[in-house]
Design a protein around this motif. Structure first.
Motif, PDB file in Angstrom:
ATOM      1  N   VAL A   1      94.335  52.443  72.071  1.00  0.00           N
ATOM      2  CA  VAL A   1      94.230  51.870  70.723  1.00  0.00           C
ATOM      3  C   VAL A   1      93.694  52.914  69.751  1.00  0.00           C
ATOM      4  CG1 VAL A   1      92.981  50.168  69.320  1.00  0.00           C
ATOM      5  CG2 VAL A   1      94.033  49.472  71.472  1.00  0.00           C
ATOM      6  N   CYS A   2      92.674  53.649  70.170  1.00  0.00           N
ATOM      7  CA  CYS A   2      92.069  54.686  69.333  1.00  0.00           C
ATOM      8  C   CYS A   2      93.102  55.762  68.964  1.00  0.00           C
ATOM      9  CB  CYS A   2      90.884  55.302  70.065  1.00  0.00           C
ATOM     10  SG  CYS A   2      90.038  56.575  69.144  1.00  0.00           S
ATOM     11  N   VAL A   3      93.860  56.230  69.943  1.00  0.00           N
ATOM     12  CA  VAL A   3      94.870  57.261  69.700  1.00  0.00           C
ATOM     13  C   VAL A   3      95.960  56.736  68.773  1.00  0.00           C
ATOM     14  CG1 VAL A   3      96.702  58.625  70.807  1.00  0.00           C
ATOM     15  CG2 VAL A   3      94.425  58.541  71.815  1.00  0.00           C
ATOM     16  N   LYS A   4      96.417  55.506  69.010  1.00  0.00           N
ATOM     17  CA  LYS A   4      97.474  54.916  68.174  1.00  0.00           C
ATOM     18  C   LYS A   4      96.996  54.779  66.734  1.00  0.00           C
ATOM     19  CE  LYS A   4     101.326  52.451  67.458  1.00  0.00           C
ATOM     20  NZ  LYS A   4     101.644  52.686  66.067  1.00  0.00           N
ATOM     21  N   ASN A   5      95.779  54.298  66.531  1.00  0.00           N
ATOM     22  CA  ASN A   5      95.250  54.153  65.175  1.00  0.00           C
ATOM     23  C   ASN A   5      95.160  55.500  64.470  1.00  0.00           C
ATOM     24  OD1 ASN A   5      95.026  51.401  65.498  1.00  0.00           O
ATOM     25  ND2 ASN A   5      92.847  51.448  65.974  1.00  0.00           N
ATOM     26  N   ARG A   6      94.724  56.516  65.190  1.00  0.00           N
ATOM     27  CA  ARG A   6      94.606  57.847  64.586  1.00  0.00           C
ATOM     28  C   ARG A   6      95.972  58.409  64.211  1.00  0.00           C
ATOM     29  NH1 ARG A   6      92.328  62.136  62.933  1.00  0.00           N
ATOM     30  NH2 ARG A   6      92.459  64.187  63.874  1.00  0.00           N
ATOM     31  N   LEU A   7      96.954  58.256  65.090  1.00  0.00           N
ATOM     32  CA  LEU A   7      98.304  58.726  64.779  1.00  0.00           C
ATOM     33  C   LEU A   7      98.873  58.007  63.563  1.00  0.00           C
ATOM     34  CD1 LEU A   7      99.962  59.105  68.296  1.00  0.00           C
ATOM     35  CD2 LEU A   7      99.462  60.913  66.659  1.00  0.00           C
TER      36      LEU A   7
ATOM     37  N   GLU B   1      89.517  57.174  52.473  1.00  0.00           N
ATOM     38  CA  GLU B   1      89.027  55.801  52.311  1.00  0.00           C
ATOM     39  C   GLU B   1      88.919  55.088  53.657  1.00  0.00           C
ATOM     40  OE1 GLU B   1      91.770  54.197  49.453  1.00  0.00           O
ATOM     41  OE2 GLU B   1      90.618  54.992  47.746  1.00  0.00           O
ATOM     42  N   HIS B   2      89.930  55.263  54.494  1.00  0.00           N
ATOM     43  CA  HIS B   2      89.904  54.642  55.823  1.00  0.00           C
ATOM     44  C   HIS B   2      88.721  55.175  56.631  1.00  0.00           C
ATOM     45  CE1 HIS B   2      90.993  54.051  60.054  1.00  0.00           C
ATOM     46  NE2 HIS B   2      91.584  52.949  59.624  1.00  0.00           N
ATOM     47  N   PHE B   3      88.509  56.477  56.572  1.00  0.00           N
ATOM     48  CA  PHE B   3      87.406  57.103  57.301  1.00  0.00           C
ATOM     49  C   PHE B   3      86.066  56.519  56.845  1.00  0.00           C
ATOM     50  CE2 PHE B   3      84.217  60.481  57.873  1.00  0.00           C
ATOM     51  CZ  PHE B   3      84.363  60.735  59.226  1.00  0.00           C
ATOM     52  N   ILE B   4      85.853  56.438  55.548  1.00  0.00           N
ATOM     53  CA  ILE B   4      84.586  55.935  55.000  1.00  0.00           C
ATOM     54  C   ILE B   4      84.367  54.472  55.383  1.00  0.00           C
ATOM     55  CG2 ILE B   4      83.378  55.369  52.840  1.00  0.00           C
ATOM     56  CD1 ILE B   4      83.332  58.352  53.614  1.00  0.00           C
ATOM     57  N   LEU B   5      85.422  53.672  55.337  1.00  0.00           N
ATOM     58  CA  LEU B   5      85.286  52.239  55.624  1.00  0.00           C
ATOM     59  C   LEU B   5      85.142  51.929  57.111  1.00  0.00           C
ATOM     60  CD1 LEU B   5      87.928  50.801  53.130  1.00  0.00           C
ATOM     61  CD2 LEU B   5      85.435  50.615  52.959  1.00  0.00           C
TER      62      LEU B   5
ATOM     63  N   ALA C   1      87.010  67.127  57.006  1.00  0.00           N
ATOM     64  CA  ALA C   1      88.302  67.516  56.423  1.00  0.00           C
ATOM     65  C   ALA C   1      89.286  67.894  57.529  1.00  0.00           C
ATOM     66  CB  ALA C   1      88.107  68.669  55.449  1.00  0.00           C
ATOM     67  N   SER C   2      88.831  68.674  58.491  1.00  0.00           N
ATOM     68  CA  SER C   2      89.680  69.079  59.611  1.00  0.00           C
ATOM     69  C   SER C   2      90.163  67.847  60.379  1.00  0.00           C
ATOM     70  CB  SER C   2      88.901  70.017  60.538  1.00  0.00           C
ATOM     71  OG  SER C   2      89.509  70.105  61.796  1.00  0.00           O
ATOM     72  N   TYR C   3      89.266  66.915  60.628  1.00  0.00           N
ATOM     73  CA  TYR C   3      89.616  65.682  61.342  1.00  0.00           C
ATOM     74  C   TYR C   3      90.685  64.889  60.589  1.00  0.00           C
ATOM     75  CZ  TYR C   3      89.073  60.922  63.124  1.00  0.00           C
ATOM     76  OH  TYR C   3      89.309  59.674  63.631  1.00  0.00           O
ATOM     77  N   LEU C   4      90.568  64.850  59.258  1.00  0.00           N
ATOM     78  CA  LEU C   4      91.511  64.089  58.432  1.00  0.00           C
ATOM     79  C   LEU C   4      92.812  64.847  58.173  1.00  0.00           C
ATOM     80  CD1 LEU C   4      89.018  62.574  55.821  1.00  0.00           C
ATOM     81  CD2 LEU C   4      90.065  61.422  57.793  1.00  0.00           C
TER      82      LEU C   4
END
Length: 194
Positions: free
Chosen positions: A130-136, A149-153, A169-172
């Motif tokens: 689930v985590c991988v799918k959401n990130r993709l 916005e998604h990251f902050i929320l 920034a690298s993560y996003l």
């Protein structure tokens, strides 16, 4: 150990025998800021439950840049998933960004076929998928503003406040300059709303 048991019991039903198994197979470990839980090129032979602390998962690309793939703080699990499941060399580092206390479960205990570990393995794999799918989905469908916005929320405040902007920034998948502009706009918008 209480936090670990509470976390697991939020997802699967556990009994007294399961609690005995948890107490037996998870061992306490501590890492100082800057120490590695897992290093690139080594086999990930443990899953870590973070009791208290902050860690960062990343790899180094062909240009020598650190590319962040995951952050984890209190009450969450982390490992180099592919390395752990397949028992091959990790492509990633997991590094303590603050002094961190964990409970570690080794691979041999993870593969034990008792009722608890079967339930735990299923939960562990499902949550990682689930985590991988959401990130993709986030990386492929959102623009820089949407990602931020998604990251902050959806991110623990300890991570937001404890990880430097250039790592976020690298993560996003955006530049540090773009992230800085987005943060400034968000701050100005909040100031105007007051």
């Amino acid at each position: 150990m209480k936090k670990l048991i509470k976390n697991i019991s939020e997802y699967i039903t556990i009994n007294n025998l399961d609690i005995e198994i948890i107490n037996k197979v998870f061992s306490k470990e501590e890492y100082k800021k800057g120490e590695f839980l897992i290093e690139q090129g080594t086999r990930a032979d443990k899953v870590f439950f973070i009791e208290k602390g902050l860690v960062r998962m990343y790899f180094i690309n062909e240009n020598g840049n650190e590319i962040n793939t995951y952050f984890a703080a209190d009450n969450s699990f982390i490992t180099s998933f592919s390395s752990f499941i397949n028992q091959h060399a990790s492509a990633e580092f997991i590094k303590a960004e603050k002094d961190t206390a964990v409970y570690a479960l080794n691979y041999l205990d993870f593969k034990t076929n008792n009722d608890f570990m079967i339930k735990f393995r299923t939960l562990f794999v499902e949550q990682n998928l689930v985590c991988v799918k959401n990130r993709l989905d986030l990386l492929q469908t959102s623009n820089a503003k949407g990602k931020y916005e998604h990251f902050i929320l959806n991110t623990d405040k300890k991570i937001i406040n404890g990880i430097p902007l250039y790592h976020i920034a690298s993560y996003l998948g955006i530049t540090a300059e773009s992230l800085s502009r987005l943060r400034k706009k968000a701050f100005l918008t909040k100031s105007q709303e007051k």
